[in-house]
Write an enzyme that holds these catalytic residues in place. Structure first.
Site, mmCIF file in Angstrom:
data_model
loop_
_atom_site.group_PDB
_atom_site.id
_atom_site.type_symbol
_atom_site.label_atom_id
_atom_site.label_comp_id
_atom_site.label_asym_id
_atom_site.label_seq_id
_atom_site.Cartn_x
_atom_site.Cartn_y
_atom_site.Cartn_z
ATOM 1 N N ASP B 202 0.958 -1.146 0.014
ATOM 2 C CA ASP B 202 0.152 0.020 0.212
ATOM 3 C C ASP B 202 0.831 1.124 -0.026
ATOM 4 O O ASP B 202 1.675 1.447 0.806
ATOM 5 C CB ASP B 202 -0.773 -0.100 1.264
ATOM 6 C CG ASP B 202 -1.839 1.148 1.430
ATOM 7 O OD1 ASP B 202 -1.933 1.837 0.453
ATOM 8 O OD2 ASP B 202 -2.531 1.393 2.544
ATOM 9 N N HIS B 374 -4.087 4.741 6.497
ATOM 10 C CA HIS B 374 -2.937 4.189 5.624
ATOM 11 C C HIS B 374 -1.706 4.217 6.459
ATOM 12 O O HIS B 374 -1.538 5.323 6.966
ATOM 13 C CB HIS B 374 -2.833 4.678 4.314
ATOM 14 C CG HIS B 374 -4.222 4.342 3.453
ATOM 15 N ND1 HIS B 374 -4.297 3.306 2.939
ATOM 16 C CD2 HIS B 374 -5.250 5.096 3.445
ATOM 17 C CE1 HIS B 374 -5.522 3.300 2.285
ATOM 18 N NE2 HIS B 374 -6.129 4.370 2.601
#
Lengths: 558, 558
Positions: B202, B374
């Site tokens: 990610d 995130h």
């Protein structure tokens, strides 16, 4: 909270009437009119840039309606500084009456005149300086130096028998500005001692806590980034930000690099700024960009426009390899600018494009390469305490900014009922130290689109949004004028609807049948028949494609 | 930097082929296909939301072209978590073949199934948990717990004879998450010991320095704001953010307020989350919003959708007084959410509307009411050091994010040539611990619009943008088939062009003249005559109105 529409009563003798025409509830098209004794003074006359729900619009102007029938009463327009949101609508004002005197500082007027030249207008101007006092009609004007993200900005004090008004224009209170020209708090203190009856104050950063950092703090960052850059450096910023450009020039000079200016407005504005002495260019520093390409990569800085991702500006074109300068690996790009809300996608698209080409992109989010041009909450509180105004009208901002600013005023002890949250068209009367709302005018948006001004309406924009989201279907049927019999058609064409036109093969017989039925019922006029066509195909498209395009039916007699 | 289009060679035995179909160079529509021994495994199948230059588009799907002829080879689709950008395209995939097994955690599958129900699809599902291992075709899958802004997220390790791949999905490394379910670094360490040949990681926050704060840090802020609120409280957040909603429920409960959930997706998702035990609702806390209106103002919290300014969502409707709950003075509105780039204008419009109604609006810019889902740079570096992967493929991000992530990997000692910057359609072959780019497929955007999928093309969107910016002019002329004589018209109609149609009176005779001239030169076919009409009016509109609308000419024979 909102003030109901109400025409104000006629203006009493000895009363000053203040009506903002733009800049309240929005960031842009700042303009306020002051009326006293039958005469009108305008302060600022700016444009607003359109948002995505206003497609195709070039500029948005303040609604001049309240002054259109009063043009002969206007004694002048004072421009506080040279940004588009304060001067951009001047050409459109002067189109109504070209001899309205335009009053402002040296740099402000030079920028306005360059703009007017493009519109082929020659204006009557009066150049003023901080400390200067001028009588303009019944208005006794005093200009006060303020610091902003463009040099030579002025606040204006307006004295009439109704009282003393101070309008800041855009400002901040950088205490160590590059040019040493600070916001003149001594003058503010003196005006406060005299008694400020109404204070029109910049609200842009009223909801930002603390203090705006000094412009000077960017210098070392630029110096470090440019000093370390292995190859070419491209800096993008606002084309009127003289001090930002100055710091880029200084950093380039310190590291033995030359500078090429890129972009029409950058070249024009910096030429003006240098001619008038606002920009100090070390001798031999500037170079034409065509010659710059012959220099070694580590000897050049390009100073360009396009920091907001504007598609036609230099930086976007570079990112798309649609410019003579093609960024590549090892190059450094600095966006020394704010990111104006609404421009995020465009700016990130440019950053991404440049990154993909291999450039190292330095911007606000990863380095201290920008400071704001507006006073934050801490600075505004200083102003309120020094001025102690009787009444406050927060201007220049969205509602949340106006309300935040009013709360700051209240924190310093000004009564809530003396802080006025107004909108464009709110009429405020000042007399005997009291400001009160006297009415609310119904003002609109005036759109500039191509060569037209005010021709595009909100209804047109609604049409455009429907066209953008759904496309359109046109249906043409030619009928015999005498019998109503279909001679030709239906011809069905669609744009922006995804299917090739053959998808409409199914509906053509339904339209024919509907027209025959209508005709059988004695309907003969083409308008009614067009409505039959509209209903038939509209219903079909909605059911079959789950879409609601604009339907343009046309039944023609032949 | 970009890889030229090249069909990859056929796949060697013992090689794993990895092809991202979406999520690279964009935030959304994450989807990657893995091929080994003739079989295909899909990881994630999400949607991308359109930007302003894609008007009218509802959703954007990954381009399924590379798998359309291979549907029978697909052994399953693994979903790492339940966000739209990872699951939203599943219904469109299952429309191609409804019995592709769908594999994911309990919450993920519950959310997918709710979505599939709306599409009237019943899927074959396999529920998996962290630590579980499943053989799916030639793919040996192991699921690893990761922490994200939705519960029950999983990374997936994919073992084939070609090597070990780890795909994180979206994740962060909150070390004190509300549910105690941390990203399993012990499992990462074990996989690292075994040897990770390819790491798909990610990149969303790779350019954010430091560490993402813990979700837990928001609790005290919510508690303080809700505790001090004098009247009603309205909180808006993402409708799948179970832990954010949990903290709102807890704060409301602590202050003796009840909670009404507002918005279809909020109600649906929280019902699922409560049923499955992810959301802990104190007994008697929830109340229907219609009954909530009978409670005193300081006894209620509304938990709603619309934190991104979506025009049809609850919060926007409240701001427009188009909802049963009408905010007013004394009410507190909390936007406990990020501000996704591109949504700024819409969100600020809502904040402004609410402020104007008198509400106190608390949001990310003035209070710590949001943390990201995130991993930031600091967390990613931990991962690289624990895993020491042989090859890295940054995924989930714009190019600048992918490049920032690759640089982090390089900072930990991974060679630059082992960090692959790919785009959608880049074909990467893994064998013997080496990953290499084997080709580049030409993939497009697949637009969902109304009931159509893939029918809208980029050309249609270009048409729509022209229609939005310039409007259109249609010109219809009916000519006699035999003689070419004009029977009717030109009828000229315009939309989105500002003028009433009478502005075109001037050009009608020019069109007639041009058609006569063409006819005199023997031009008779209607297509060529239409082009004559197009040129004549196009030139006129451009010169007279300085505009370039879409011209729709139509010459019909009758």
């Amino acid at each position: 909270m909102s003030i109901p529409l109400a025409e104000p009563t006629s203006l009493d003798e000895g009363t000053l009437r203040v009506t903002p025409l733009g800049g309240l509830g929005e960031i842009g098209r700042n303009m306020t009119i002051f009326e006293f004794d039958g005469k009108i003074l305008i302060v600022d006359c700016g444009v607003l840039f359109p948002e995505e729900h206003q497609p195709g619009v070039d500029l948005i102007l303040p609604d001049f309606e309240p002054i259109k029938s009063r043009l002969d009463d206007i004694v002048g327009v004072v421009l506080t500084h040279g940004h588009e949101d304060h001067i951009g609508a001047v050409p459109y004002l002067l189109r109504l009456k070209s001899d309205i005197p335009v009053i402002g500082s040296g740099l402000t007027l030079a920028l306005v005149e360059a703009k007017l030249k493009e519109h082929r207008i020659k204006a009557f101007t009066l150049t003023v300086k901080e400390g200067q006092r001028e009588q303009v009609g019944p208005f006794d004007l005093e200009f006060v130096a303020v610091n902003h993200s463009i040099p030579d900005a002025l606040a204006v004090a307006i004295r009439t028998p109704a009282g003393l008004v101070l309008a800041t224009g855009d400002f901040k209170m950088d205490q160590l500005p590059l040019d040493g020209r600070i916001t003149d708090l001594r003058a503010f203190a003196r005006l406060g001692e005299e008694g400020v009856d109404l204070f029109l104050v910049d609200s842009t950063n009223a909801d930002v806590p603390g203090f705006t950092p000094t412009e000077r703090s960017i210098g070392p960052v630029l110096d470090q980034v440019i000093g370390k850059a292995p190859r070419r450096v491209i800096v993008a910023s606002f084309s009127s930000h003289v001090h930002r450009v100055q710091q880029v020039l200084d950093a380039a000079h310190a590291h033995g690099r030359r500078v090429a200016l890129l972009g029409r407005s950058m070249l024009r504005n910096m030429t003006i700024a240098e001619d008038l002495g606002y920009l100090k260019v070390p001798s031999g520093l500037l170079i034409d960009y065509k010659k710059a390409r012959d220099l070694p990569d580590d000897k050049i800085v390009y100073m360009s426009t396009g920091s907001q991702g504007e598609p036609m500006a230099v930086l976007s074109r570079m990112a798309n390899l649609d410019h003579a300068i093609e960024p590549g690996p090892g190059d450094t790009v600095i966006l020394a600018s704010s990111l104006i809300p609404g421009n995020e996608n465009a700016v990130y698209r440019v950053i991404d494009g440049l990154t993909k080409l291999g450039a190292n992109v330095v911007h606000k989010a990863n380095a201290k390469v920008h400071v704001s041009g507006h006073a934050a909450a801490g600075e505004l509180i200083y102003c309120y305490n020094i001025l102690r105004p009787k009444n406050v009208l927060p201007v220049h901002g969205e509602y949340r900014h106006l309300i935040a600013n009013a709360k700051l005023a209240q924190d310093t002890g000004i009564a809530a009922e003396r802080t006025i949250i107004a909108s464009n068209g709110t009429v405020i009367d000042l007399k005997d130290g009291e400001a009160r709302v006297a009415g609310q005018l119904d003002l609109g948006f005036v759109y500039v689109d191509g060569s037209t001004v005010g021709a595009i309406t909100d209804a047109d924009l609604k049409d455009r949004r429907i066209l953008a989201e759904e496309g359109f279907v046109s249906v043409i049927v030619v009928v015999d004028a005498a019998t109503g019999r279909i001679i030709s058609g239906p011809e069905i064409h669609a744009r922006g609807i995804a299917e090739d036109d053959s998808v409409f093969d199914d509906v053509a017989p339904k339209i024919v049948a509907a027209l025959k039925e209508a005709s059988g019922n004695g309907v003969r006029d083409t308008h009614s028949l067009s409505q039959v066509v509209r209903r038939t195909i509209g219903r079909w498209v909605n059911q079959k494609l789950r879409r609601r395009p604009m339907i343009v039916p046309l039944v023609i007699e032949a």
